[in-house]
Write a protein that holds these residues in place. Structure first.
Motif, PDB file in Angstrom:
ATOM      1  N   LYS B 108       0.831  -1.210   0.000  1.00 46.58           N
ATOM      2  CA  LYS B 108       0.000   0.000   0.000  1.00 46.58           C
ATOM      3  C   LYS B 108       0.872   1.269   0.000  1.00 46.58           C
ATOM      4  O   LYS B 108       0.537   2.264  -0.625  1.00 46.58           O
ATOM      5  CB  LYS B 108      -0.917  -0.003   1.235  1.00 46.58           C
ATOM      6  N   GLU B 109       2.001   1.190   0.700  1.00 49.54           N
ATOM      7  CA  GLU B 109       2.895   2.361   0.791  1.00 49.54           C
ATOM      8  C   GLU B 109       3.546   2.708  -0.547  1.00 49.54           C
ATOM      9  O   GLU B 109       3.758   3.870  -0.867  1.00 49.54           O
ATOM     10  CB  GLU B 109       4.017   2.089   1.809  1.00 49.54           C
ATOM     11  N   ILE B 110       3.879   1.658  -1.311  1.00 57.62           N
ATOM     12  CA  ILE B 110       4.690   1.914  -2.509  1.00 57.62           C
ATOM     13  C   ILE B 110       3.947   1.719  -3.830  1.00 57.62           C
ATOM     14  O   ILE B 110       4.527   1.887  -4.901  1.00 57.62           O
ATOM     15  CB  ILE B 110       5.966   1.031  -2.511  1.00 57.62           C
ATOM     16  N   ALA B 111       2.662   1.394  -3.746  1.00 57.98           N
ATOM     17  CA  ALA B 111       1.915   1.041  -4.961  1.00 57.98           C
ATOM     18  C   ALA B 111       1.837   2.178  -5.984  1.00 57.98           C
ATOM     19  O   ALA B 111       1.778   1.927  -7.201  1.00 57.98           O
ATOM     20  CB  ALA B 111       0.504   0.578  -4.587  1.00 57.98           C
ATOM     21  N   ALA B 112       1.883   3.406  -5.502  1.00 60.98           N
ATOM     22  CA  ALA B 112       1.720   4.539  -6.423  1.00 60.98           C
ATOM     23  C   ALA B 112       2.961   4.773  -7.288  1.00 60.98           C
ATOM     24  O   ALA B 112       2.880   5.385  -8.356  1.00 60.98           O
ATOM     25  CB  ALA B 112       1.404   5.802  -5.621  1.00 60.98           C
ATOM     26  N   ASP B 113       4.107   4.271  -6.842  1.00 64.07           N
ATOM     27  CA  ASP B 113       5.364   4.555  -7.552  1.00 64.07           C
ATOM     28  C   ASP B 113       5.753   3.429  -8.519  1.00 64.07           C
ATOM     29  O   ASP B 113       5.369   2.284  -8.350  1.00 64.07           O
ATOM     30  CB  ASP B 113       6.516   4.725  -6.532  1.00 64.07           C
ATOM     31  N   GLN B 114       6.573   3.875  -9.488  1.00 63.49           N
ATOM     32  CA  GLN B 114       7.176   2.911 -10.423  1.00 63.49           C
ATOM     33  C   GLN B 114       8.154   2.031  -9.646  1.00 63.49           C
ATOM     34  O   GLN B 114       8.867   2.534  -8.765  1.00 63.49           O
ATOM     35  CB  GLN B 114       7.978   3.729 -11.475  1.00 63.49           C
ATOM     36  N   HIS B 115       8.173   0.709  -9.909  1.00 61.11           N
ATOM     37  CA  HIS B 115       9.140  -0.153  -9.218  1.00 61.11           C
ATOM     38  C   HIS B 115      10.561   0.241  -9.569  1.00 61.11           C
ATOM     39  O   HIS B 115      10.871   0.476 -10.738  1.00 61.11           O
ATOM     40  CB  HIS B 115       8.928  -1.628  -9.585  1.00 61.11           C
ATOM     41  N   ILE B 116      11.408   0.282  -8.563  1.00 63.50           N
ATOM     42  CA  ILE B 116      12.797   0.698  -8.810  1.00 63.50           C
ATOM     43  C   ILE B 116      13.678  -0.493  -9.203  1.00 63.50           C
ATOM     44  O   ILE B 116      14.845  -0.334  -9.531  1.00 63.50           O
ATOM     45  CB  ILE B 116      13.402   1.388  -7.555  1.00 63.50           C
ATOM     46  N   ILE B 117      13.112  -1.663  -9.160  1.00 63.54           N
ATOM     47  CA  ILE B 117      13.903  -2.883  -9.419  1.00 63.54           C
ATOM     48  C   ILE B 117      13.007  -3.933 -10.060  1.00 63.54           C
ATOM     49  O   ILE B 117      11.779  -3.911  -9.865  1.00 63.54           O
ATOM     50  CB  ILE B 117      14.523  -3.388  -8.092  1.00 63.54           C
ATOM     51  N   GLU B 118      13.617  -4.829 -10.845  1.00 66.23           N
ATOM     52  CA  GLU B 118      12.882  -5.960 -11.435  1.00 66.23           C
ATOM     53  C   GLU B 118      12.275  -6.812 -10.330  1.00 66.23           C
ATOM     54  O   GLU B 118      12.954  -7.133  -9.344  1.00 66.23           O
ATOM     55  CB  GLU B 118      13.855  -6.822 -12.253  1.00 66.23           C
ATOM     56  N   MET B 119      11.012  -7.202 -10.477  1.00 68.88           N
ATOM     57  CA  MET B 119      10.355  -7.973  -9.417  1.00 68.88           C
ATOM     58  C   MET B 119      10.550  -9.481  -9.578  1.00 68.88           C
ATOM     59  O   MET B 119      10.102 -10.263  -8.742  1.00 68.88           O
ATOM     60  CB  MET B 119       8.846  -7.664  -9.403  1.00 68.88           C
ATOM     61  N   SER B 120      11.218  -9.875 -10.677  1.00 68.73           N
ATOM     62  CA  SER B 120      11.333 -11.319 -10.947  1.00 68.73           C
ATOM     63  C   SER B 120      12.019 -12.072  -9.807  1.00 68.73           C
ATOM     64  O   SER B 120      11.608 -13.163  -9.420  1.00 68.73           O
ATOM     65  CB  SER B 120      12.074 -11.554 -12.258  1.00 68.73           C
ATOM     66  N   GLN B 121      13.063 -11.434  -9.239  1.00 62.21           N
ATOM     67  CA  GLN B 121      13.815 -12.087  -8.164  1.00 62.21           C
ATOM     68  C   GLN B 121      12.922 -12.339  -6.929  1.00 62.21           C
ATOM     69  O   GLN B 121      12.919 -13.420  -6.356  1.00 62.21           O
ATOM     70  CB  GLN B 121      14.972 -11.175  -7.771  1.00 62.21           C
ATOM     71  N   LEU B 122      12.161 -11.275  -6.596  1.00 64.22           N
ATOM     72  CA  LEU B 122      11.266 -11.377  -5.432  1.00 64.22           C
ATOM     73  C   LEU B 122      10.147 -12.388  -5.706  1.00 64.22           C
ATOM     74  O   LEU B 122       9.723 -13.133  -4.805  1.00 64.22           O
ATOM     75  CB  LEU B 122      10.671  -9.997  -5.129  1.00 64.22           C
ATOM     76  N   SER B 123       9.690 -12.423  -6.964  1.00 63.28           N
ATOM     77  CA  SER B 123       8.644 -13.350  -7.356  1.00 63.28           C
ATOM     78  C   SER B 123       9.143 -14.799  -7.222  1.00 63.28           C
ATOM     79  O   SER B 123       8.442 -15.672  -6.711  1.00 63.28           O
ATOM     80  CB  SER B 123       8.227 -13.045  -8.798  1.00 63.28           C
ATOM     81  N   GLU B 124      10.397 -15.021  -7.685  1.00 66.34           N
ATOM     82  CA  GLU B 124      10.989 -16.372  -7.561  1.00 66.34           C
ATOM     83  C   GLU B 124      11.122 -16.752  -6.080  1.00 66.34           C
ATOM     84  O   GLU B 124      10.831 -17.877  -5.679  1.00 66.34           O
ATOM     85  CB  GLU B 124      12.386 -16.401  -8.197  1.00 66.34           C
ATOM     86  N   MET B 125      11.579 -15.770  -5.292  1.00 68.67           N
ATOM     87  CA  MET B 125      11.753 -16.021  -3.860  1.00 68.67           C
ATOM     88  C   MET B 125      10.412 -16.397  -3.220  1.00 68.67           C
ATOM     89  O   MET B 125      10.328 -17.361  -2.447  1.00 68.67           O
ATOM     90  CB  MET B 125      12.331 -14.777  -3.182  1.00 68.67           C
ATOM     91  N   SER B 126       9.369 -15.670  -3.589  1.00 69.52           N
ATOM     92  CA  SER B 126       8.064 -15.949  -2.968  1.00 69.52           C
ATOM     93  C   SER B 126       7.541 -17.317  -3.397  1.00 69.52           C
ATOM     94  O   SER B 126       6.930 -18.037  -2.608  1.00 69.52           O
ATOM     95  CB  SER B 126       7.064 -14.848  -3.277  1.00 69.52           C
ATOM     96  N   SER B 127       7.806 -17.701  -4.677  1.00 71.33           N
ATOM     97  CA  SER B 127       7.379 -19.035  -5.129  1.00 71.33           C
ATOM     98  C   SER B 127       8.067 -20.109  -4.304  1.00 71.33           C
ATOM     99  O   SER B 127       7.440 -21.095  -3.880  1.00 71.33           O
ATOM    100  CB  SER B 127       7.729 -19.254  -6.601  1.00 71.33           C
ATOM    101  N   LEU B 128       9.368 -19.907  -4.058  1.00 70.06           N
ATOM    102  CA  LEU B 128      10.114 -20.872  -3.254  1.00 70.06           C
ATOM    103  C   LEU B 128       9.570 -20.918  -1.818  1.00 70.06           C
ATOM    104  O   LEU B 128       9.378 -21.998  -1.245  1.00 70.06           O
ATOM    105  CB  LEU B 128      11.614 -20.522  -3.253  1.00 70.06           C
ATOM    106  N   VAL B 129       9.272 -19.722  -1.283  1.00 67.46           N
ATOM    107  CA  VAL B 129       8.762 -19.644   0.097  1.00 67.46           C
ATOM    108  C   VAL B 129       7.419 -20.377   0.219  1.00 67.46           C
ATOM    109  O   VAL B 129       7.193 -21.132   1.179  1.00 67.46           O
ATOM    110  CB  VAL B 129       8.641 -18.158   0.531  1.00 67.46           C
ATOM    111  N   VAL B 130       6.552 -20.188  -0.775  1.00 65.74           N
ATOM    112  CA  VAL B 130       5.243 -20.864  -0.740  1.00 65.74           C
ATOM    113  C   VAL B 130       5.442 -22.380  -0.861  1.00 65.74           C
ATOM    114  O   VAL B 130       4.804 -23.169  -0.158  1.00 65.74           O
ATOM    115  CB  VAL B 130       4.314 -20.325  -1.862  1.00 65.74           C
ATOM    116  N   LYS B 131       6.371 -22.775  -1.750  1.00 64.80           N
ATOM    117  CA  LYS B 131       6.647 -24.220  -1.896  1.00 64.80           C
ATOM    118  C   LYS B 131       7.180 -24.789  -0.571  1.00 64.80           C
ATOM    119  O   LYS B 131       6.794 -25.890  -0.152  1.00 64.80           O
ATOM    120  CB  LYS B 131       7.669 -24.443  -3.015  1.00 64.80           C
ATOM    121  N   GLN B 132       8.044 -24.020   0.074  1.00 64.92           N
ATOM    122  CA  GLN B 132       8.604 -24.465   1.355  1.00 64.92           C
ATOM    123  C   GLN B 132       7.479 -24.686   2.383  1.00 64.92           C
ATOM    124  O   GLN B 132       7.475 -25.673   3.098  1.00 64.92           O
ATOM    125  CB  GLN B 132       9.582 -23.408   1.912  1.00 64.92           C
TER     126      GLN B 132
END
Lengths: 253, 216
Positions: B108-132
């Protein structure tokens, strides 16, 4: 487990006629500890208890091989005085069984039988035994009244006092609280815990919660075999034999 | 097997199923939180925050059921360990829910801004976390010690993702101080995912205790 042993059972087999009720039991019972015997009906735990003071001798067509060493001596050796043995290894049964005599005479009966005649000493012993059995305060004003006038729980403590009066080393208890209500049961359990300071106790119980509450070590019997024997903590938290776990968690029986 | 405590074991199974339902809601919450981040979906973020109350209620419900089973059934051995472990797992799952909710707050805090970094890394991390998380719960249900140990080992990969992602963010932020606000939020998000990984590890360690009676 404790290293000082009061009893050592070696290669014990027991037969009712041709039926083998106990199969190669090997077990050491530590001194001044409470050892619980658990297992389903017919597993041999009560038979085993009775072999410890030769109560099975009274049953016809039974025989036994192996050894039961009490303080290092085989109680099944020739010339063992069974009356003397049962003085050292007392027993309390499932149903309280006071004699139809006064409270005083119930306790004095054993010592008298063993030759104690001195009235003062006898009285001292009666009071001491009733105190040890946590019954004295409840009956001190009516020692001459019939033991049968006592409640079930009191009768059972009277039987314990009667067993203590002949100064045993070991107390065998065969489901001593199974006929009692929860309050009387709690009193018996507290008493057992106190008694272990001076006596070695072996207790058969169908209540696993009771075994868990009162005992230091627990032995699980199944179909005449000693399946597992360990500290009570281990048996009830993490037994090593699947059959023990299945039994205590109610997955069979 | 002749079960002489059928109704108790049925209740124990039901307790396990309730815990799995809670696990499933929590897993969905993590997935949604990252989807909300990537898609800048404020509605979804709000939904996650709202749903955290359901997760909290599940924790209380499971704790109460565990207490009641202990009081009324006096379980021992594996049954007792299972109930104790479910009670602990409920706490782990509730904390995971808190982390998913915390991610939603940061979204909610950062939704208004353009992402400063590629989200792919975080997306991969979250997939791994959910699998874990899923594997940790599977190891519990199947009492699969090997799977539990794998999850514990794989937590190192989660930690590595966190470390690398944070390093990238620090680089960005040190080059451009305008990116510090979003960079800090993203660092927190990465940290929340890493903590979720730790909770899955806890679940596995408790599963190993439940099966063997011994600590890892």
């Amino acid at each position: 487990m404790e290293n000082q042993y009061k009893l050592e059972v070696k290669n014990l087999d027991f037969y009712y006629d041709k039926f083998q009720a106990l199969n190669d039991i090997n077990m050491k019972v530590p001194a001044k500890k409470i050892t619980a015997l658990i297992g389903p009906s017919g597993c041999g735990k009560s038979t085993f208890l009775r072999t410890i003071n030769r109560m099975n001798d009274l049953i016809e067509n039974t025989h036994l091989t192996g050894e039961v060493l009490f303080d290092g001596n085989n109680i099944y050796a020739e010339k063992v005085d069974v009356v003397e043995l049962r003085k050292k290894i007392g027993m309390v049964f499932q149903q309280p069984n006071p004699f139809p005599k006064s409270i005083y005479d119930n306790i004095a009966y054993g010592p008298r039988m063993h030759g104690l005649k001195n009235k003062e000493k006898l009285e001292e012993l009666v009071v001491e035994s009733l105190k040890k059995a946590a019954l004295f305060d409840e009956v001190k004003d009516r020692l001459d009244k019939s033991a049968l006038s006592l409640s079930g729980g009191q009768q059972q403590r009277l039987c314990i006092a009667r067993a203590l009066a002949v100064k045993p080393d070991i107390l065998l208890m065969d489901e001593p609280a199974s006929a009692l209500d929860p309050v009387a049961t709690a009193k018996i359990e507290d008493l057992i815990a106190d008694l272990k300071n001076n006596y070695s106790i072996v207790i058969v119980t169908h209540s696993m919660q009771q075994a868990a509450r009162v005992s230091d070590n627990t032995a699980f019997f199944l179909m005449g075999e000693l399946i597992e024997y360990d500290t009570t903590e281990t048996i009830f938290e993490n037994p090593s034999d699947q059959r023990t776990e299945d039994y205590i968690t109610g997955r069979f029986g | 097997m002749n079960d002489s405590r059928k109704s108790f074991h049925k209740e124990l199974k039901e307790l396990e199923n309730e815990m799995l339902k809670m696990g499933s809601i929590v897993g969905e919450s993590i997935q949604n939180s990252i989807e909300a981040l990537i898609k800048k979906d404020l509605k979804l973020a709000e939904q996650i925050i709202k749903e955290d109350d359901i997760i909290d209620d599940y924790e209380v419900l499971l704790e109460e059921k565990c207490t009641r089973l202990i009081a009324l059934q006096q379980p021992v051995a594996i049954d007792l360990r299972k109930i104790i472990v479910i009670s602990k797992l409920a706490t782990d799952l509730e904390r995971i829910g808190d982390n998913a909710s915390n991610i939603a707050y940061r979204v909610k805090e950062i939704a208004a801004d353009q992402h400063i970094i590629e989200m792919s890394q975080l997306s991969e991390m979250s997939s791994l976390v959910v699998k874990q998380l899923k594997d940790s719960l599977k190891s519990f249900v199947d009492m699969d010690i090997e799977l539990a140990k794998n999850v514990v080992e794989n937590d190192l990969k989660v930690n590595k993702y966190d470390k690398e992602f944070k390093a990238e963010l620090i680089k960005k932020m040190s080059k451009n101080c305008k990116q510090i606000a979003q960079g800090t939020s993203l660092m927190f998000i990465s940290r929340f995912l890493e903590r979720i990984g730790d909770h899955s590890t806890n679940i596995c360690e408790r599963t190993i205790y439940m099966k063997t009676g011994k600590r890892l």
